[in-house]
Design a protein around this motif. Structure first.
Motif, PDB file in Angstrom:
ATOM      1  N   UNK A  10      -5.924  21.031  -7.556  1.00 33.25           N
ATOM      2  CA  UNK A  10      -6.295  21.817  -6.392  1.00 33.25           C
ATOM      3  C   UNK A  10      -5.148  22.738  -5.983  1.00 33.25           C
ATOM      4  N   UNK A  59       0.552   7.517  -6.250  1.00 38.61           N
ATOM      5  CA  UNK A  59      -0.633   8.346  -6.305  1.00 38.61           C
ATOM      6  C   UNK A  59      -0.296   9.780  -5.919  1.00 38.61           C
ATOM      7  N   UNK A  60       0.590   9.930  -4.941  1.00 42.23           N
ATOM      8  CA  UNK A  60       0.969  11.266  -4.482  1.00 42.23           C
ATOM      9  C   UNK A  60       1.499  12.136  -5.607  1.00 42.23           C
ATOM     10  N   UNK A  91       0.790  -1.224   0.000  1.00 42.87           N
ATOM     11  CA  UNK A  91       0.000   0.000   0.000  1.00 42.87           C
ATOM     12  C   UNK A  91       0.831   1.287   0.000  1.00 42.87           C
ATOM     13  N   UNK A  92       1.882   1.395   0.818  1.00 50.23           N
ATOM     14  CA  UNK A  92       2.647   2.640   0.765  1.00 50.23           C
ATOM     15  C   UNK A  92       3.244   2.907  -0.608  1.00 50.23           C
ATOM     16  N   UNK A 148      -2.930  29.941  -7.668  1.00 50.57           N
ATOM     17  CA  UNK A 148      -3.472  31.036  -8.459  1.00 50.57           C
ATOM     18  C   UNK A 148      -4.282  31.986  -7.601  1.00 50.57           C
ATOM     19  N   UNK A 149      -4.988  31.394  -6.635  1.00 52.25           N
ATOM     20  CA  UNK A 149      -5.767  32.234  -5.733  1.00 52.25           C
ATOM     21  C   UNK A 149      -4.849  33.205  -5.004  1.00 52.25           C
ATOM     22  N   UNK A 207      -4.887  25.609  -8.245  1.00 54.59           N
ATOM     23  CA  UNK A 207      -5.954  26.555  -7.941  1.00 54.59           C
ATOM     24  C   UNK A 207      -5.578  27.454  -6.781  1.00 54.59           C
ATOM     25  N   UNK A 208      -5.039  26.855  -5.749  1.00 51.67           N
ATOM     26  CA  UNK A 208      -4.672  27.616  -4.560  1.00 51.67           C
ATOM     27  C   UNK A 208      -3.578  28.611  -4.895  1.00 51.67           C
ATOM     28  N   UNK A 220      -3.234  35.859  -7.314  1.00 52.78           N
ATOM     29  CA  UNK A 220      -4.184  36.910  -7.635  1.00 52.78           C
ATOM     30  C   UNK A 220      -4.203  37.960  -6.535  1.00 52.78           C
ATOM     31  N   UNK A 262       2.033   2.087  -3.481  1.00 53.64           N
ATOM     32  CA  UNK A 262       0.958   2.596  -4.328  1.00 53.64           C
ATOM     33  C   UNK A 262       0.675   4.049  -3.975  1.00 53.64           C
ATOM     34  N   UNK A 263       0.678   4.308  -2.657  1.00 55.36           N
ATOM     35  CA  UNK A 263       0.397   5.666  -2.198  1.00 55.36           C
ATOM     36  C   UNK A 263       1.401   6.653  -2.763  1.00 55.36           C
ATOM     37  N   UNK A 303      -1.473  13.023  -7.902  1.00 50.97           N
ATOM     38  CA  UNK A 303      -2.711  13.516  -7.295  1.00 50.97           C
ATOM     39  C   UNK A 303      -2.702  14.998  -7.007  1.00 50.97           C
ATOM     40  N   UNK A 304      -3.869  15.527  -6.891  1.00 41.51           N
ATOM     41  CA  UNK A 304      -4.051  16.812  -6.240  1.00 41.51           C
ATOM     42  C   UNK A 304      -3.484  18.012  -6.990  1.00 41.51           C
TER      43      UNK A 304
END
Lengths: 242, 708, 277
Positions: A28, A20-21, A13-14, A34-35, A31-32, A38, A16-17, A24-25
């Motif tokens: 988001x 994914x890391x 599992x680690x 850019x927020x 987006x942050x 701005x 795979x994690x 992933x993400x």
């Protein structure tokens, strides 16, 4: 049995994690970022580079309201000598013979300048024609606030010539000017001065620091790229005299 | 101080970075009702008749020697205020058994509601009726009617209270004259708390209370004075509370629009301090970076022969987020049908405006109708027909009055006879959508620790290997938790119910990384209004199994009805993939009703059937959506398990807040995140927590979670 | 900018059949507050092809002298069509009729003083100088910059368009009933804001610092009825076109529950300065 399964999964599992890391993400986080970007860029002075200015085919100026950030404005329309300067944020500054006579949508919770009366007798109208016989006093009513019932103040203005100055404009431009100072007295007795630098050659206002009533912000303008129409030397006839 | 910074961060994340200059109080906040020490609009110990504006949300913390209080107060409707409160009784242990709850002090949960009876007018005060501490353990239970009238900067309140609020009995209970049953109040609470002791309401001692709230000329400061009709004679603290005076004095200071500080001198001998944070779910906004609707141009094509579907697809995707799956031409070239979906905008019309603009700028003028079919997991859910000439009138601003939405019509999906398929996206084995998200499980006010939490990182994986088939996987890694404290004790040695949820500790201590979910779901649309799904796998952390769900949902109607049946078996907490012996056939008949007619933007879901512990009963869920898109919901399940068998809390209930991601970031999004509060986890009234519910999947038939 | 608008016109020819027919635009310049209603300049334009607001503005630019131009309060200008004005007049008739009915109702209930106030209001309403407009705050700079604020003047909306321009300064007046009359609402004053928003502002001793309830103007449906539920909270910062004092809710019956709001749908179109048209 139980321990075996657990052993297996702890290894599996680690790893795979970790995979994914990496993938992933991202959205988001972007987006942050850019927020934040701005919010940050919202407070910076705008600076136009020489290269950018060369590409641009319309007149430009800088303006700063009170101590706020400097904004760059392009000349959008010339409506019978009312110059409509527009910013990227849909702010509109209207000038006539170098005097700011109206603002629309200026950011920062400032009072807007809605209306100035008696503009046909503004000494600046005459002075920018390089006329030597100008009346140097002027009286006007000024309405501040976005719309109709905002306050109206009466002002008197007295112009005086400070002298000739060589002025450094943005992007290393140097220009010979005549410095005029305007003493404004509001009907409540408050008084202050405005400054205008008029090109010796064409009479156009290339820099100014002006405020019409105590309810309004002070605005400082600086020419970035002149308007062709203003570069023509006025035919020293007496257009300004009447 | 540390606490404050955490809150500040939270507020900043919600777009409300407090500006710490004291003069920045918005003009319209000046006369806003303030929070009492207890939570909800009020003076200090006593409430006022005031209501906040709907959507108003406050978090309050208040502290003194005996009690520490935390309260969440929400104005659900203009006429209804609701408050959830935790009181930490600092002078008393949670239970007599140290083995059960350690040295934790006693915690009391309470729920208050307050209804407005009368709005303020020239002659009449704003008047409200309130019930405090209903469905809790009843320690602070009171009922009251309070009336508030404003005289310039002074707001005067007078009220009558029963129970805790009127304990001094400074007047005779007026209801005692009407019926004898109002004269005495039962002293002891029955059972496990959590039940509505309606028989006690408005009984026993009654007291008059009141006070004033004075808005000082300095905007941030308010002065409060109140007369409290409680005499603290029977107190939950089990220590004598000495009352030297019925008069309390307080200062309320608004640091800014969102932060309030409170200081008071009460009972003639005690200083108290508190603070509250506020926001409003109706006006929370976030600046959005929105691509403009494309500017009008001449249509690029003069004939459909010139069509380049790749070009069209990428234009659509870029401008509107619409992902085109199939493209048809029909009606002699007058209609186009676009099958696909968008997940960029929470407001569907924002995507439609842009997609139709792309078509108007691209397709030949001869095309007069654009049909968008919303396709979710290969199921056509709903169709929007866009009348192109009408759309273009708005697009070109060809008159004063036409708007984009005048050209939109929501209809059932229809297939034209002469549909000519111009493009179909190759059905390739799509890549799974993989990502990470933090997830906070929490529970307040349990006996073992006041706050039980587990912060975990979920690696999720959503995969659509073929049309109509969805695989959801979640692998969770615990970052930090205190679930090892969870300590469900079985009285008398045997649990009254099968332990379907109370093995929390066993599950959480099993391993730091677990497979939370691995569910495969096959969905099918049978006719326009009927949808079904078949699923199996590890459905949730504690159960695996198989099941099927069927949903009948007519287009654009306020109701839907569904049924689900599942065979579920309890998962092992000793190994990752195994099962325990317990199994159950569980399922519900569920009715969904949009109750907008009565309450704006609300959804009522009622599920009746068999729950995980083989108990039979009904689960009721009520959701209210505020203007910002935030949904606040509450649920309660009452089954044929008695309050004694259920244990503390009497029945299963909880609250949740669902926040559109949209509010937390600059980009648009259709996603939502939820925060839940379940006061206690027990075994009765528990439903299976499977993924991919059909009501959510078919939202486009009458939008609630996203906007039209 | 002009190039861009021209291109759109080409597109439009193929889209809108009604657009081809001729329309007429009358432009009136009204002098300032001292002589309300006085028209000091006017011009009619027969448009053989549909034009956008900005194009009509360009025509005005070339016809009006620069000093008069500099004095125009563009945000107070009113642009309407004969169709829209006719709809407004029909709404006025309905309101006068409703007021008469309400007066008769209270007359029957022996509330003669209130009935008299209502009759007085009805008489006022029938005399209000109303000028419908699609948009408030119509500034030529915005129309030139934003296509969506620059509609075509076509037969779809009317045969004759009237564009009333007003010079600075503007004086805000109060219309409606006097304060001391029976049945009058002294707790709230209705305000019309420069963007056409109608606001019910608390002005009594007990509520005057509370926020107002606002109803926004919608330029795409300028005379559409609104519902009291659609109110939004707003703060009024002193800028307004005019104020109106109406009836207390107490005297509104179930059938006329929203009468004040419906009356404001008329009152917001009272000419700036209350001038006669």
């Amino acid at each position: 049995m139980t321990t075996k399964t657990m052993h297996h999964s702890r290894l599996f599992l680690p790893s795979l994690a970790a995979v994914v890391l990496l993938s992933g993400c991202m959205n988001r986080v972007e987006s942050m970022k850019e927020t934040l970007a701005f919010a940050w860029s919202g407070n910076q002075d705008v600076t136009v580079t020489q290269e950018r200015l060369d590409e641009i085919n319309y007149p430009m100026m800088y303006a700063r309201f009170n101590q706020q950030r400097r904004i760059a404005l392009g000349l959008g329309f010339d409506d019978n000598d009312q110059y409509k300067w527009l910013s990227g944020d849909q702010e509109v500054v209207v000038t006539r013979h170098g005097r700011v006579i109206q603002t629309q949508g200026v950011s920062g919770n400032l009072n807007e300048l809605a209306w100035v009366s008696n503009l046909s007798n503004d000494p600046l109208k005459c002075l920018t024609q390089l006329n030597s016989q100008c009346s140097l006093t002027w009286q006007a009513q000024v309405q501040s606030g976005v719309a109709q019932e905002a306050s109206i103040q009466a002002i008197t203005s007295q112009f005086s010539r400070i002298g000739s100055e060589t002025l450094e404009l943005p992007i290393n431009r140097s220009i010979n000017t005549v410095h005029w100072r305007e003493q404004i007295t509001q009907d409540n007795g408050t008084t202050w001065t405005n400054d205008y630098w008029l090109s010796t050659e064409t009479g156009r206002v290339v820099k100014s620091s002006q405020q019409l009533t105590d309810a309004l912000p002070r605005v400082v303008t600086e020419e970035l790229k002149p308007y062709k129409k203003d570069l023509q030397k006025p035919s020293n006839s007496n257009r300004g005299a009447n | 101080m540390k606490k404050l910074s955490v809150y500040t961060l939270t507020m900043a994340a919600l777009g409300y970075l407090p500006n710490l200059s004291a003069q920045d109080i918005s003009a319209d906040r000046i006369y806003q009702p303030t929070q009492s020490d207890i939570g909800g609009a009020g003076l200090m110990q006593t409430p006022t008749g005031r209501m906040n504006r709907d959507g108003e949300f406050s978090v309050l913390y208040y502290d003194n020697d005996e009690y520490r209080r935390m309260a969440l107060s929400l104005q659900l409707f203009p006429w209804l205020e609701s408050t959830i409160r935790y009181t930490d009784v600092r002078t008393r242990l949670y239970s007599d058994s140290e083995g059960f709850s350690g040295d934790q002090t006693y915690k009391d949960r309470g729920l208050d509601v307050k209804f407005r009876l009368l709005e303020e007018s020239r002659w009449l005060p704003e008047t409200s009726l309130g019930l405090r501490d209903i469905a809790g353990t009843g320690q602070f239970a009171s009922e009251y009617i309070a009336a508030s009238k404003r005289f310039g900067p002074v707001d005067v309140t007078l009220g009558i209270g029963w129970g805790y609020l009127g304990r001094s009995g400074n007047i005779d209970n007026p209801l005692c004259d009407i019926a004898d049953r109002f004269c005495d109040r039962a002293n002891e609470l029955s059972g496990q708390g959590g039940e509505f002791e309606i028989g006690d309401w408005f009984t026993g001692n009654a007291g008059l209370f009141g006070g004033i709230e004075y808005q000082t000329p300095w905007d941030p400061l308010i002065v409060k004075v109140e007369y409290d009709a409680n005499d603290f004679s029977r107190e939950s603290s089990r220590t004598p509370i000495i009352q030297d005076s019925h008069w309390n004095y307080g200062l309320h200071y608004r640091v800014n629009d969102n932060v309030n500080l409170k200081l008071s001198y009460e009972r003639g001998n005690t200083w108290m301090f508190g603070f509250s944070f506020r926001t409003n779910f109706d006006d929370m906004t976030q600046y959005k970076r929105t691509d403009p609707i494309p500017a009008p141009t001449e249509p690029k094509l003069t004939s459909m022969d010139q069509l380049d579907t790749d070009e069209l697809r990428s234009k659509l995707r870029k401008a509107s987020g619409f992902y085109l799956k199939r493209f048809y031409l029909s009606d002699n070239g007058k209609k186009v049908t676009l099958v696909g979906n968008q997940s960029r905008y929470r407001y569907e019309t924002m995507s439609l405006d842009r997609a139709a603009a792309v078509l108007a700028n691209y397709l030949p003028a001869a095309v007069t109708q654009y049909q968008f079919v919303d396709d979710v997991l290969g199921m056509p859910i709903a169709q929007v027909n866009v009348d192109a000439p009408t759309f273009k009138r708005a697009f070109y601003r060809a008159d004063f009055t036409t708007r984009y939405k005048d050209s939109y019509q929501l209809v059932n999906v229809n297939q034209d006879d002469d549909d000519q398929l111009l493009f179909e996206r190759a059905s390739e084995l799509g890549l799974p959508d993989i990502g990470f998200r933090p997830f906070l499980e929490q529970s307040f006010g349990g006996p073992e620790a006041f706050y039980m939490y587990k912060l975990r990182m979920d690696g999720y994986f959503n995969w659509v290997p073929t049309e109509n088939f969805l695989v959801n996987g979640v692998i969770s890694g615990t970052i930090v938790d205190n679930y090892d404290k969870f300590n469900y004790l079985v009285e008398d040695g045997e649990a009254p119910l099968p332990r379907v949820r109370t093995y929390v500790r066993e599950y959480s201590t099993q391993s730091d990384i677990v497979l939370t979910r691995a569910q495969g779901t096959y969905v099918k649309e049978w006719q326009d209004n009927l949808y079904s799904s078949f699923y199996g796998g590890y459905l949730e952390r504690m159960f695996g199994g198989i099941g099927t769900e069927w949903l009948y949902r007519p287009l654009d109607k306020p109701w839907a009805v569904g049924v689900d049946i599942n065979y579920a078996r309890q998962r092992s907490f000793e190994n990752h993939l195994g099962f325990r012996d317990y199994d159950v056939l569980t399922g519900h008949l569920t009715g969904y009703l949009r109750t907008d007619y009565f309450f704006d933007n609300t959804l009522l879901t009622v599920s009746a059937g068999r729950f995980l512990a083989k108990d039979w009963g009904v689960n009721v869920k009520f959701e209210k959506k505020f203007d910002s898109g935030i949904i606040v919901g509450a649920f309660a399940a009452k089954t044929n398990v008695s309050a004694e068998e259920f244990g503390e809390g009497s029945f299963n209930k909880g609250f949740f807040i669902s926040i559109p991601f949209d509010l937390l970031q600059i980009n648009h999004s259709t996603g939502r995140g939820a925060i839940g509060w379940t006061p206690l986890t027990r075994d009765g009234g528990q439903m299976l927590q499977r993924a991919a519910h059909l009501y959510g999947i078919t939202d486009a038939r009458s939008r609630f979670y996203n906007e039209w | 900018m002009r190039v861009f608008v021209g291109l759109l016109l080409v597109v439009l020819m193929s889209v809108s059949q009604t657009a081809a027919a001729q329309v007429k635009v009358n432009v009136y310049l009204h002098q300032s507050a001292e002589q309300p209603g006085d028209v000091t300049w006017q011009k009619s334009y027969e448009l053989s092809q549909p034009e956008r607001i900005s194009q009509v503005y360009e025509r005005i630019l070339s016809d009006l002298n620069a000093d008069d131009l500099a004095q125009i309060n563009w945000s107070a200008s009113r642009l309407s069509s004969d169709f829209l004005q006719a709809r407004l007049e029909r709404h006025r008739e309905r309101m006068v009729e409703q007021l008469d009915q309400l007066a008769r109702h209270w007359s029957r209930q022996d509330e003669q003083q209130v009935a008299d106030s209502i009759k007085r209001l009805a008489a006022q309403v029938s005399r209000w100088p109303l000028q419908a407009t699609y948009s408030f705050n119509l500034t030529p700079d915005q129309t030139r910059l934003i296509l969506q604020q620059n509609p075509l003047l076509t037969r779809a909306d009317g045969r004759v368009f009237n564009w009333h321009l007003y010079s600075f300064p503007h004086k805000a007046l109060t219309f409606g009933l006097p304060e001391d009359l029976a049945g009058v609402d002294n707790d709230f004053l209705w305000r019309v804001l420069p963007n056409g928003t109608v606001a019910k502002q608390p002005v009594a001793y007990y509520n005057k610092r509370l926020p107002a309830a606002c109803y926004q103007h919608d330029e795409r449906s300028p005379i559409q009825s609104v519902n009291a539920d659609q109110a939004q909270r707003c703060a009024i910062k002193g800028n307004l076109i005019h104020s109106v004092r109406l009836l207390s809710e107490y005297w509104l019956t179930d059938e006329t529950e929203q009468l004040d709001l419906e009356l404001m749908l008329l009152a917001k179109f009272i000419l700036p300065n209350g001038g006669q048209s």
